[in-house]
Motif scaffolding. Structure first.
Motif, mmCIF file in Angstrom:
data_model
loop_
_atom_site.group_PDB
_atom_site.id
_atom_site.type_symbol
_atom_site.label_atom_id
_atom_site.label_comp_id
_atom_site.label_asym_id
_atom_site.label_seq_id
_atom_site.Cartn_x
_atom_site.Cartn_y
_atom_site.Cartn_z
ATOM 1 N N TRP A 81 0.820 -1.218 0.000
ATOM 2 C CA TRP A 81 0.000 0.000 0.000
ATOM 3 C C TRP A 81 0.853 1.267 0.000
ATOM 4 N N VAL A 128 -9.714 4.903 -3.522
ATOM 5 C CA VAL A 128 -10.541 4.261 -2.506
ATOM 6 C C VAL A 128 -11.997 4.744 -2.590
ATOM 7 N N TYR A 158 -7.740 -2.873 -3.349
ATOM 8 C CA TYR A 158 -8.563 -1.685 -3.623
ATOM 9 C C TYR A 158 -10.019 -2.080 -3.841
ATOM 10 N N VAL A 186 -11.446 -2.799 -0.398
ATOM 11 C CA VAL A 186 -11.613 -1.581 0.417
ATOM 12 C C VAL A 186 -12.817 -0.774 -0.078
ATOM 13 N N ARG A 187 -13.014 -0.766 -1.396
ATOM 14 C CA ARG A 187 -14.130 0.014 -1.960
ATOM 15 C C ARG A 187 -15.499 -0.537 -1.575
ATOM 16 N N GLU A 237 -15.219 3.283 7.193
ATOM 17 C CA GLU A 237 -14.283 2.150 7.229
ATOM 18 C C GLU A 237 -13.162 2.322 6.209
ATOM 19 N N ARG A 238 -13.498 2.827 5.045
ATOM 20 C CA ARG A 238 -12.467 3.072 4.025
ATOM 21 C C ARG A 238 -11.411 4.031 4.569
ATOM 22 N N ILE A 247 -9.276 2.273 7.295
ATOM 23 C CA ILE A 247 -8.346 1.291 6.720
ATOM 24 C C ILE A 247 -7.203 1.996 5.991
ATOM 25 N N LYS A 261 -11.429 -4.540 9.833
ATOM 26 C CA LYS A 261 -10.377 -5.487 9.418
ATOM 27 C C LYS A 261 -10.976 -6.862 9.137
ATOM 28 N N LEU A 286 -12.704 -6.749 5.882
ATOM 29 C CA LEU A 286 -11.745 -6.676 4.777
ATOM 30 C C LEU A 286 -11.079 -8.035 4.547
#
Lengths: 210, 147
Positions: free
Chosen positions: A10, B8, B92, B95-96, B102-103, B106, B137, B140
């Motif tokens: 990342w 994101v 990605y 995460v999206r 939350e995005r 993270i 987490k 995810l």
């Protein structure tokens, strides 16, 4: 893959994501597309439309009919004055609406609060215009057009007692006010409803009890 | 960092460009008022996240799933790093699918921000952040496994 293992991946820059200075400079020439910036632009357009249309009508009624209808100009000047107050109030709310350098939660709270005030103000101001206008036209008809509509339900005459005429004006005012209120409510909901709902949902999540 | 926020919070290239431009304009406008009371990265994150979360209305919250084998054009396409890129693309994607908050959490976590810094950026207290972070987490993890 564990999340911690993603960290290294990342933290690397996204490939091909450099921007040269000229491109960055050109970005600054474009207009902001944030909701607040758009609302400010719309408010300024509204101001110009009112200034031009009211300005020309005010002049017209002062000059035309040998000034016999100048009351309309005075009424429009009064409404125009109220519009300036309305414009300043909306501008103040828009300026208070965002603080992008603040914490995300406090910015959301600020934006929701100001946006709700803005919508309420829009609704009240838009609706209040109807009784004002009807009251003015009632007065204008009584003063200037007394001789025309003898048969009209809006006038007192031998067939139409005063209470019937008054009731007709009240019903007309109530009907138009009701209609405009719902029309305005539908319109502001269409304009800002989804945005407010989205902001509230993020704020609810931030405030959520754990 | 701005590009990561755009990746994101946006699902397609046009939206990403719009958001990048918007964040850049807001940073430019806010720069004169930066007095160094907060760390520069905190200030930068606040503006970028505020713009992304409460700024643009046009973006829709539809999920756009990108097959791990088909890289989004903007994540790069050289063969050498294709495994890394594949992993990054699926990260990605995952995460999206999280909520806006939350995005943000993270992202800050992956950028190695402490809970104190996260509180300073988001305005959510650290205890609450810890609980929410664990949940994010977990979510995810499931999402990256399933992709």
């Amino acid at each position: 893959m564990e999340l911690d293992q993603f960290k290294e991946l990342w933290q690397q820059d996204l490939p091909g994501k450099g921007h040269d200075l000229e491109i960055l400079k050109s970005l600054l020439d474009k207009k902001s597309s944030s909701p607040v910036a758009k609302m400010k632009r719309n408010l300024n357009i509204e101001l110009w439309v009112i200034l031009l249309s009211y300005g020309s009508m005010i002049l017209f009624y002062f000059i035309a009919f040998d000034g016999r209808m100048s009351e309309i100009s005075w009424f429009m000047l009064f409404i125009g004055g109220l519009f300036i107050l309305y414009y300043l109030r909306k501008l103040k709310l828009l300026r208070e609406m965002e603080c992008l350098a603040c914490q995300v939660k406090s910015n959301l709270e600020k934006q929701i609060q100001s946006l709700e005030k803005y919508i309420r103000f829009y609704l009240i101001a838009g609706t209040a215009l109807v009784p004002f206008s009807v009251l003015f036209f009632w007065w204008l008809f009584r003063m200037k057009l007394r001789h025309i509509p003898d048969q009209s339900i809006f006038y007192t005459n031998p067939l139409n007692p005063w209470w019937k005429a008054a009731l007709a004006w009240v019903l007309l005012t109530a009907g138009l006010t009701f209609l405009l209120f719902h029309l305005n409510r539908w319109y502001v909901r269409k304009l800002y409803g989804r945005h407010v709902d989205k902001l509230k949902s993020v704020l609810r999540e931030m405030e959520g009890e754990d | 960092m701005i590009h990561k926020v755009c990746h994101v919070y946006c699902h397609n290239e046009n939206d990403r460009e719009d958001l990048f431009q918007e964040i850049f304009i807001q940073l430019w406008k806010a720069w004169p008022s930066f007095r160094g009371e907060a760390k520069f990265s905190t200030w930068l994150y606040r503006i970028a996240l505020n713009t992304a979360i409460s700024g643009l209305r046009r973006r829709k919250n539809q999920f756009l799933y990108v097959e791990p084998g088909r890289m989004p054009e903007n994540i790069g396409d050289d063969a050498e790093g294709s495994d890394k890129e594949e992993k990054l693309a699926s990260l990605y994607n995952a995460v999206r699918q999280l909520s806006d908050l939350e995005r943000a959490m993270i992202m800050l976590y992956l950028d190695d921000k402490s809970y104190e810094e996260m509180e300073d950026i988001l305005g959510v207290n650290q205890n609450s952040l810890r609980v929410k972070m664990n949940r994010a987490k977990e979510k995810l993890k499931k999402l990256t496994k399933s992709s």
